[in-house]
Design a protein around this motif. Structure first.
Motif, mmCIF file in Angstrom:
data_model
loop_
_atom_site.group_PDB
_atom_site.id
_atom_site.type_symbol
_atom_site.label_atom_id
_atom_site.label_comp_id
_atom_site.label_asym_id
_atom_site.label_seq_id
_atom_site.Cartn_x
_atom_site.Cartn_y
_atom_site.Cartn_z
ATOM 1 N N CYS A 10 5.713 -9.626 12.595
ATOM 2 C CA CYS A 10 4.433 -9.868 12.183
ATOM 3 C C CYS A 10 3.616 -8.538 12.041
ATOM 4 O O CYS A 10 4.118 -7.411 12.630
ATOM 5 C CB CYS A 10 3.758 -10.537 13.330
ATOM 6 S SG CYS A 10 2.001 -10.996 12.624
ATOM 7 N N CYS A 12 0.995 -7.564 12.869
ATOM 8 C CA CYS A 12 -0.071 -7.008 13.866
ATOM 9 C C CYS A 12 0.689 -6.218 15.000
ATOM 10 O O CYS A 12 0.153 -5.592 15.714
ATOM 11 C CB CYS A 12 -0.593 -8.242 14.800
ATOM 12 S SG CYS A 12 0.424 -8.927 15.753
ATOM 13 N N SER A 14 3.000 -7.068 16.995
ATOM 14 C CA SER A 14 3.321 -7.479 18.494
ATOM 15 C C SER A 14 4.773 -7.537 18.611
ATOM 16 O O SER A 14 5.322 -7.866 19.734
ATOM 17 C CB SER A 14 2.751 -9.277 18.486
ATOM 18 O OG SER A 14 3.512 -9.757 17.380
ATOM 19 N N CYS A 21 3.600 -15.844 15.190
ATOM 20 C CA CYS A 21 2.704 -15.210 15.696
ATOM 21 C C CYS A 21 1.420 -15.391 14.913
ATOM 22 O O CYS A 21 0.721 -16.414 14.932
ATOM 23 C CB CYS A 21 2.707 -13.476 15.637
ATOM 24 S SG CYS A 21 1.705 -12.443 16.245
ATOM 25 N N HIS A 22 1.095 -14.569 13.740
ATOM 26 C CA HIS A 22 -0.166 -14.838 12.917
ATOM 27 C C HIS A 22 -0.093 -15.555 11.787
ATOM 28 O O HIS A 22 -1.154 -16.210 11.178
ATOM 29 C CB HIS A 22 -0.569 -13.467 12.446
ATOM 30 C CG HIS A 22 -1.931 -12.861 13.473
ATOM 31 N ND1 HIS A 22 -1.140 -11.945 14.253
ATOM 32 C CD2 HIS A 22 -2.787 -12.755 13.570
ATOM 33 C CE1 HIS A 22 -2.151 -11.302 15.082
ATOM 34 N NE2 HIS A 22 -3.255 -11.977 14.673
HETATM 35 ZN ZN LIG Z 1 0.653 -10.963 14.727
#
Ligand SMILES: [Zn+2]
Length: 272
Positions: A10, A12, A14, A21-22
């Motif tokens: 992802c 972000c 993570s 995730c997103h």
């Molecule tokens: Zn994410």
């Protein structure tokens, strides 16, 4: 931003796969945005049809010469260019006080609310609460399709997304338009007009003088009641510079009769 693949990490940071995730949240947001734009498109169209109903024909007959400072009247309404007709109807639906006292958009809400989807209701409510009047904004900066504007009188700042960019407008010049909230950004409600630097002239003084005549009005009330002054100012400046102030008076006008103009003619026929 480039979207990662389902099984890529992802964006972000993570460390999770995107799909874990997103991704679900992003997909939901995209759907919301699509639904929003679809609802906005529907409302724009439906507003226009509503504004042309026969019961508003007498208001139309009064409002048209008022807005155009008599350069258009019922007798030549069909000669408005498409951009002029769109700007006029936008003002007529959202700024003009009808003979009965309210705004056409408010009557629309009262009568159509039950027939609208929940997204359409949300969009309409946001427009009625947050969209300004047809107004004047100074271009303070730009970046591709993002225009940085400042309210010409009240000073508030806005970032507007306009696919056509700033066009011929230079920094410091004034754009005449209504700003409407569109999901996560501001847009112009219809094609904007503008005042070149040397045609801004005494516009601010005129607006301040108008403000002094209605000290009790809220900002939006004041804007709605006086947005025609901006149009009158622009028309007078064009005349002063020797340009045709409206398409009707342009001997070289490029456009032919459009669908919108035919509808104006229908309204006129109903009144006759
Ligand atoms: Zn994410």
């Amino acid at each position: 931003m480039e979207k990662p693949g389902r099984n890529d990490p992802c964006y972000c940071g993570s460390g999770q796969k995107y799909k874990k995730c997103h991704m679900p949240l992003d997909q939901q947001k995209e759907k919301e945005k699509r639904d929003w734009l679809q609802a906005a498109h529907f409302l724009n169209r439906d507003f226009m049809l509503f504004a042309r109903e026969e019961r508003f024909a007498a208001d139309f007959a009064t409002a048209l010469p008022f807005y155009w400072n008599k350069l258009y009247t019922l007798d030549n309404a069909e000669e408005m260019s498409q951009a002029e007709a769109l700007r006029f109807f936008d003002w007529f639906a959202l700024d003009y006080t009808l003979a009965t006292g309210g705004l056409l958009a408010e009557i629309y809400r009262q009568e159509k609310w039950e027939d609208l989807s929940s997204v359409q209701q949300q969009v309409l409510e946001k427009w009625l609460q947050e969209a300004g009047a047809s107004w004047a904004y100074t271009l303070t900066d730009y970046d591709a399709d993002k225009l940085y504007l400042q309210d010409f009188l009240f000073g508030e700042s806005f970032v507007v997304e306009e696919p056509g960019g700033r066009g011929v407008v230079e920094i410091g010049e004034v754009i005449l338009a209504r700003l409407v909230p569109m999901y996560d950004h501001w847009e112009f409600s219809t094609s904007a007009a503008y005042l070149p630097a040397d045609e801004i002239a005494d516009l601010k003084e005129k607006l301040i003088a108008a403000q002094e005549t209605m000290p009790q009005a809220t900002q939006i009330e004041f804007m709605r009641r006086n947005s025609h002054l901006l149009v009158h100012h622009a028309l007078a400046q064009a005349q002063r510079k020797g340009r045709p102030p409206v398409a009707r008076l342009d001997p070289d006008r490029p456009d032919k009769m459009t669908q919108k103009q035919k509808i104006v003619r229908q309204v006129k026929r109903r009144l006759a």
